[in-house]
Design an enzyme around this catalytic site. Structure first.
Site, PDB file in Angstrom:
ATOM      1  N   HIS A 260       0.802  -1.300   0.081  1.00  0.00           N
ATOM      2  CA  HIS A 260       0.159   0.086   0.058  1.00  0.00           C
ATOM      3  C   HIS A 260       1.284   1.209  -0.038  1.00  0.00           C
ATOM      4  O   HIS A 260       0.155   2.400  -0.066  1.00  0.00           O
ATOM      5  CB  HIS A 260      -0.777  -0.202   1.242  1.00  0.00           C
ATOM      6  N   ASP A 296      -2.356 -10.549  -2.179  1.00  0.00           N
ATOM      7  CA  ASP A 296      -3.086 -10.168  -0.885  1.00  0.00           C
ATOM      8  C   ASP A 296      -4.456  -9.775  -1.284  1.00  0.00           C
ATOM      9  O   ASP A 296      -4.670  -9.574  -2.258  1.00  0.00           O
ATOM     10  CB  ASP A 296      -2.069  -8.711  -0.595  1.00  0.00           C
ATOM     11  N   HIS A 298      -6.108  -7.527  -0.104  1.00  0.00           N
ATOM     12  CA  HIS A 298      -6.259  -5.922  -0.666  1.00  0.00           C
ATOM     13  C   HIS A 298      -5.642  -5.853  -1.912  1.00  0.00           C
ATOM     14  O   HIS A 298      -4.510  -6.326  -2.223  1.00  0.00           O
ATOM     15  CB  HIS A 298      -5.841  -5.077   0.460  1.00  0.00           C
ATOM     16  N   ASP A 387      -4.190 -12.752   3.530  1.00  0.00           N
ATOM     17  CA  ASP A 387      -5.073 -12.413   4.143  1.00  0.00           C
ATOM     18  C   ASP A 387      -6.393 -12.805   3.375  1.00  0.00           C
ATOM     19  O   ASP A 387      -7.554 -12.366   3.678  1.00  0.00           O
ATOM     20  CB  ASP A 387      -5.123 -10.777   4.415  1.00  0.00           C
TER      21      ASP A 387
HETATM   22  N1  Q9C Z   1     -10.457   2.264   8.423  1.00  0.00           N
HETATM   23  C1  Q9C Z   1      -2.406  -5.246   4.425  1.00  0.00           C
HETATM   24  O1  Q9C Z   1      -2.846  -6.162   4.548  1.00  0.00           O
HETATM   25  N2  Q9C Z   1      -8.180  -1.110   6.959  1.00  0.00           N
HETATM   26  N3  Q9C Z   1      -2.906  -3.807   4.854  1.00  0.00           N
HETATM   27  C2  Q9C Z   1      -8.581   0.130   7.023  1.00  0.00           C
HETATM   28  C3  Q9C Z   1     -10.525   1.461   7.208  1.00  0.00           C
HETATM   29  C4  Q9C Z   1      -6.668  -1.262   6.608  1.00  0.00           C
HETATM   30  C5  Q9C Z   1      -4.200  -3.904   5.079  1.00  0.00           C
HETATM   31  C6  Q9C Z   1      -9.863  -0.059   7.612  1.00  0.00           C
HETATM   32  C7  Q9C Z   1      -6.275  -2.506   5.908  1.00  0.00           C
HETATM   33  C8  Q9C Z   1      -4.836  -2.686   5.542  1.00  0.00           C
HETATM   34  C9  Q9C Z   1      -0.712  -4.954   4.027  1.00  0.00           C
HETATM   35 ZN    ZN Z   2      -3.811  -7.304   3.042  1.00  0.00          ZN
END
Ligand code: Q9C
Ligand code: ZN
Length: 519
Positions: A260, A296, A298, A387
């Site tokens: 990210h 991943d 995301h 994940d």
């Molecule tokens: N407030 C990785 O898996 N969630 N990052 C945010 C909104 C963030 C995941 C929820 C998830 C990040 C590397």
């Molecule tokens: Zn992730």
């Protein structure tokens, strides 16, 4: 959609607040994608949360879900409260003195105490050869940890790496079958291959503070900048060794994660973009074409942005997208890259959660492998978050270790073993250690065999894959027959889906489809 609601229930498990903190604080807990799920959030009965506030609770070591004090097993993942998950097959660094190697004594040591016992640079000489699988790991990456002020533990926690290392050694894969390469901190000049000078400085500056934040989710402590430099340096060195033929392949067990991280912004638990830096390292070691495949759950918005206009790096991502309502919101199939890089971003966006092995492998067989074969990369990096694994508290998907093994195998065959696997997310300790072990086994040359022919995509999977196919066929040759076949399956499934209000995750064909319970 039905499925969306169901998935939210998996995530929407914000704990009753034992410390009696205010609701604002409860809202900040991790594990539900707050601002991306506003509609559902509104429907929440805050009042009942207040009522249970006085109840004592414990947080599951495995999946960090909260549980009432009188339960001995986690209601979410089933882990026993005292299973000792981190004490089985624990890997102690060879650089640690006796005290730190002794599990009994070590239990009472804090992460920063352990650090005092570390002696670097390593006292050992790396032994590698062209056939070996190398592990990149350094205990100093465990020092990156959230200074706890919230009621709920942060999912991106040091135990993730402890569990994976423990799992690999318990499975007999580590250290007997692998070699280790010493970790090195990336230099500032290397970090600036993909990041702005001010970003690098902003991350460096966090080492002066006990706790800093980039946005709400992305924490840093005194050691985070060090951990991030080590994570990046480890990926750079592994990639370089692979391109130079010093090792066959490598697994970078690193944190903080990276995909990210944008050129100028830390976000989504990521500080430096490890996979992007590895890609640059491959290019500077002589590779002409590099592929990053990101599984991943995301979308790797950082990696995509960094290489958006670059045709020498093909970025491929499969991710839960939910029409932009799943974090980070980017990664629609229509995002294909810009300028010279047009056609060099491939996005496969799942419309809902619950996606599993069948859909991932269907995507590999029908879009990813055909494109990758045409691109013919000299180096391949897997941005391997776990994940999307079954049991993950954030992802809400269903991928099993076998699914990860098959995906790795397809890439392994194409690349003749030359792969760099870089850890990204993944928050259920059992799921990530089993998945990492399955991937490592493939890197070591153990094939998972044929993909079971009974694996059929679901309607949701088919939808995403055929959308990606249609869009990507502007840039890559996609077999006409498989396009037609997909369209046929899709329209049949669509009719069925509408008529019966079926679950979009049910298989679209094959014997199982008929036996599937409806609704
Ligand atoms: N407030 C990785 O898996 N969630 N990052 C945010 C909104 C963030 C995941 C929820 C998830 C990040 C590397
Ligand atoms: Zn992730």
């Amino acid at each position: 959609m039905d499925c969306v609601k169901e998935d939210l229930e998996i995530e929407d498990v914000s704990p009753p607040n034992a410390e009696g903190k205010d609701l604002e604080d409860t809202k900040q807990t991790y594990g539900h994608e707050g601002e991306w799920m506003d509609e559902e959030e509104d429907g929440k009965d805050w009042k009942s949360d207040v009522n249970v506030e006085i109840m004592a609770e414990w947080f599951c070591t495995n999946c960090i879900d909260s549980n009432p004090d009188d339960e001995s097993c986690c209601g979410q993942c089933g882990e026993h409260r005292n299973s000792g998950i981190l004490e089985q097959g624990y890997l102690a660094s060879r650089d640690l003195p006796e005290k730190a190697n002794d599990m009994e004594q070590r239990k009472d040591m804090s992460d920063s105490e352990i650090k005092l016992h570390l002696t670097f640079p390593p006292l050992w000489t790396p032994q590698t050869d062209a056939a070996s699988t190398a592990i990149g790991f350094d205990e100093r990456m465990l020092l990156h940890s959230e200074v706890q002020t919230k009621s709920h533990p942060h999912p991106e926690r040091p135990d993730r790496l402890r569990a994976i290392m423990g799992g690999l050694s318990a499975a007999g894969l580590f250290s007997g079958l692998c070699c280790m390469i010493p970790s090195r901190e990336a230099t500032l000049a290397e970090l600036e291959w993909v990041h702005s000078h001010s970003h690098v400085e902003a991350v460096e500056a966090t080492s002066l503070h006990e706790a800093s934040y980039f946005g709400r989710d992305t924490y840093a402590n005194n050691y985070s900048a060090l951990a991030a430099r080590l994570a990046a340096g480890t990926c750079i060195d592994l990639m370089t060794a692979i391109v130079k033929g010093q090792i066959l392949n490598g697994f970078a067990l690193v944190r903080p994660p990276g995909h990210h991280a944008l050129s100028a912004t830390a976000m989504g638990f990521c500080l430096h973009n490890n996979a992007a830096l590895a890609a640059k390292a491959a290019l500077s070691a002589g590779a002409k074409k590099v592929m990053i495949i990101d599984w991943d759950v995301h979308h790797g918005n950082g990696t995509q942005e960094i290489f958006d206009s670059d045709s020498s790096v093909l970025y491929v991502s499969l991710h839960r997208h939910q029409a932009g309502f799943f974090y980070p919101g980017t990664g629609a199939a229509s995002e294909v890259g810009i300028k010279d890089g047009e056609g060099f971003s491939v996005n496969i966006p799942w419309p809902c959660g619950g996606i599993g092995d069948e859909d991932y492998l269907f995507a590999f067989q029908n879009v990813i492998m055909p494109i990758v074969e045409q691109f013919a990369p000299d180096a391949t990096i897997i941005s391997a978050g776990f994940d999307a694994a079954k049991g993950d508290p954030l992802g809400g998907c269903q991928v099993t270790p076998s699914g990860y093994a098959h995906m790795t195998q397809l890439l392994y065959s194409l690349m003749k073993g030359k792969l760099l696997v870089v850890l990204e997310g993944g928050y259920n300790l059992r799921s990530i250690s089993a998945s990492a072990a399955a991937v490592l086994k493939v890197l070591l040359g153990v094939s998972p065999g044929e993909i079971p022919p009974s694996w059929q995509p679901t309607f949701a999977g088919l939808l995403a894959v055929s959308e990606a196919c249609v869009i990507q066929s502007r840039y890559w040759k996609i077999d006409r027959m498989s396009l037609l076949n997909m369209q046929m399956l899709l329209s049949a499934a669509e009719t069925k889906f509408k008529e019966n209000k079926n679950d979009p995750r049910q298989p679209v064909s094959g014997p199982q489809a008929e036996d599937q319970p409806q609704g």
